[in-house]
Motif scaffolding. Sequence first.
Motif, PDB file in Angstrom:
ATOM      1  N   SER A  20      71.599 -39.647  67.266  1.00 26.81           N
ATOM      2  CA  SER A  20      72.959 -39.349  67.336  1.00 26.81           C
ATOM      3  C   SER A  20      73.864 -40.616  66.814  1.00 26.81           C
ATOM      4  O   SER A  20      73.484 -41.683  67.122  1.00 26.81           O
ATOM      5  N   GLY A  21      74.642 -40.216  66.133  1.00 27.42           N
ATOM      6  CA  GLY A  21      75.597 -41.368  65.352  1.00 27.42           C
ATOM      7  C   GLY A  21      74.851 -42.270  64.211  1.00 27.42           C
ATOM      8  O   GLY A  21      75.601 -43.033  63.525  1.00 27.42           O
ATOM      9  N   LEU A  22      73.738 -41.796  64.106  1.00 27.51           N
ATOM     10  CA  LEU A  22      72.818 -42.584  62.998  1.00 27.51           C
ATOM     11  C   LEU A  22      72.500 -41.785  61.891  1.00 27.51           C
ATOM     12  O   LEU A  22      71.254 -41.771  61.072  1.00 27.51           O
ATOM     13  N   THR A  23      72.820 -40.655  61.669  1.00 32.98           N
ATOM     14  CA  THR A  23      72.321 -39.651  60.691  1.00 32.98           C
ATOM     15  C   THR A  23      73.536 -39.383  59.664  1.00 32.98           C
ATOM     16  O   THR A  23      74.805 -38.682  60.149  1.00 32.98           O
ATOM     17  N   CYS A  24      73.041 -39.453  58.535  1.00 33.33           N
ATOM     18  CA  CYS A  24      74.127 -38.948  57.490  1.00 33.33           C
ATOM     19  C   CYS A  24      73.840 -37.311  57.158  1.00 33.33           C
ATOM     20  O   CYS A  24      72.596 -37.236  56.603  1.00 33.33           O
ATOM     21  N   VAL A  25      74.670 -36.788  56.906  1.00 36.99           N
ATOM     22  CA  VAL A  25      74.296 -35.422  56.625  1.00 36.99           C
ATOM     23  C   VAL A  25      75.255 -34.804  55.501  1.00 36.99           C
ATOM     24  O   VAL A  25      76.355 -35.245  55.266  1.00 36.99           O
ATOM     25  N   LYS A  26      74.705 -34.102  54.163  1.00 41.14           N
ATOM     26  CA  LYS A  26      75.268 -33.783  53.242  1.00 41.14           C
ATOM     27  C   LYS A  26      75.123 -32.268  52.895  1.00 41.14           C
ATOM     28  O   LYS A  26      74.038 -31.839  53.018  1.00 41.14           O
TER      29      LYS A  26
END
Length: 76
Positions: A20-26
Amino acid sequence: MKTNLQHAVANAVDVVNANSGLTCVKLRFADDQSEIDFVANAAQFSQGRFEFQAGFETYGGAVDELEDIRAEVIRQ
């Protein structure tokens, strides 16, 4: 339904919820080739529909609307 994308969305949701809060989603939707890039805090996936929460923003839709999705844990 796009089976490969369905698995990719499920995996992205798992990564987001585990980090949580540490994942970059594209996300890239089929009808818009520009990419949406955000850091997600929480996510859910059910019956072909997904939703990612990023601060005050929510990004979601149906797997069939997607062209591509990627999730990457940001270095700690």
